[in-house]
Design an enzyme around this catalytic site. Sequence first.
Site, mmCIF file in Angstrom:
data_model
loop_
_atom_site.group_PDB
_atom_site.id
_atom_site.type_symbol
_atom_site.label_atom_id
_atom_site.label_comp_id
_atom_site.label_asym_id
_atom_site.label_seq_id
_atom_site.Cartn_x
_atom_site.Cartn_y
_atom_site.Cartn_z
ATOM 1 N N ASP A 129 59.071 -59.911 -31.888
ATOM 2 C CA ASP A 129 60.143 -58.436 -32.483
ATOM 3 C C ASP A 129 59.102 -57.389 -33.367
ATOM 4 O O ASP A 129 59.493 -58.041 -34.334
ATOM 5 C CB ASP A 129 61.536 -58.140 -32.538
ATOM 6 C CG ASP A 129 62.195 -57.380 -32.134
ATOM 7 O OD1 ASP A 129 61.866 -56.652 -32.268
ATOM 8 O OD2 ASP A 129 63.834 -57.275 -31.400
ATOM 9 N N ASP A 165 51.038 -56.807 -28.156
ATOM 10 C CA ASP A 165 50.829 -56.129 -27.041
ATOM 11 C C ASP A 165 51.501 -54.343 -28.118
ATOM 12 O O ASP A 165 51.662 -53.202 -27.507
ATOM 13 C CB ASP A 165 51.158 -55.633 -25.962
ATOM 14 C CG ASP A 165 52.855 -55.661 -25.599
ATOM 15 O OD1 ASP A 165 53.663 -55.753 -26.447
ATOM 16 O OD2 ASP A 165 53.153 -54.656 -24.426
#
Length: 225
Positions: A129, A165
């Site tokens: 996260d 990403d």
Amino acid sequence: MENKLINTGEKFYGRIKSRSLTARQERLFETLMPEVEIKAFSEIDSSKFGRIFLEIGFGSGEHIAQMALNNPKDIFIGCEPFINGVASLLVKIDEKNIRNIRVLKSDARPFIKNIPNDLLSGVFLLFPDPWPKRKHIKRRFLQEKSIEDIYNRLKIGGFWRLASDHKEYKSWILKLFNQEKFQKIFEMKTFNRETRPDEKVWPKTRYEQKATEEILYAECLKKRV
């Protein structure tokens, strides 16, 4: 099935559960989870296995399940507080009869503190996260303290594999590991989608397969200093 975190004494941020579990997942929590669950590192009998690996936040478990299948003589410990992710991994363990995975249904940080130094052969932190809001950056697992903690527990030549990403999180990884003090203790290699290690060495996660943004892959090897 009790959907509670182990009390670690540290505050956990994020969801513990989203959708309801299937009947099969509920059954596996009752029957299989007691066989694979651990609550402390001391429950691992390292003499029965070769190398020891740790995955921090295994998501739906694609990576850790495939790594365990590819390396049956080694033990893989997965830490994941998200109940649905644990349930997904239990299905994979059951379907493929995987016997070298142990699961901690909780935050990894307190668990890591109790791992002896110079023991782990590898650690994985894949697509964590990113906590993109500035006020939430302190919630990220990757901090200077966690880098030091992982370094101490890796064997010489052991690796820490990271992937993201998220644009800002990729910069965060590079910013931390490019500090002089961490350059002295880690040798860092970075890859992209075209140059990433073969899937036999670094299996893909479901998140990675769906990612649309450019991915940063990093492997940090522990140096002898």
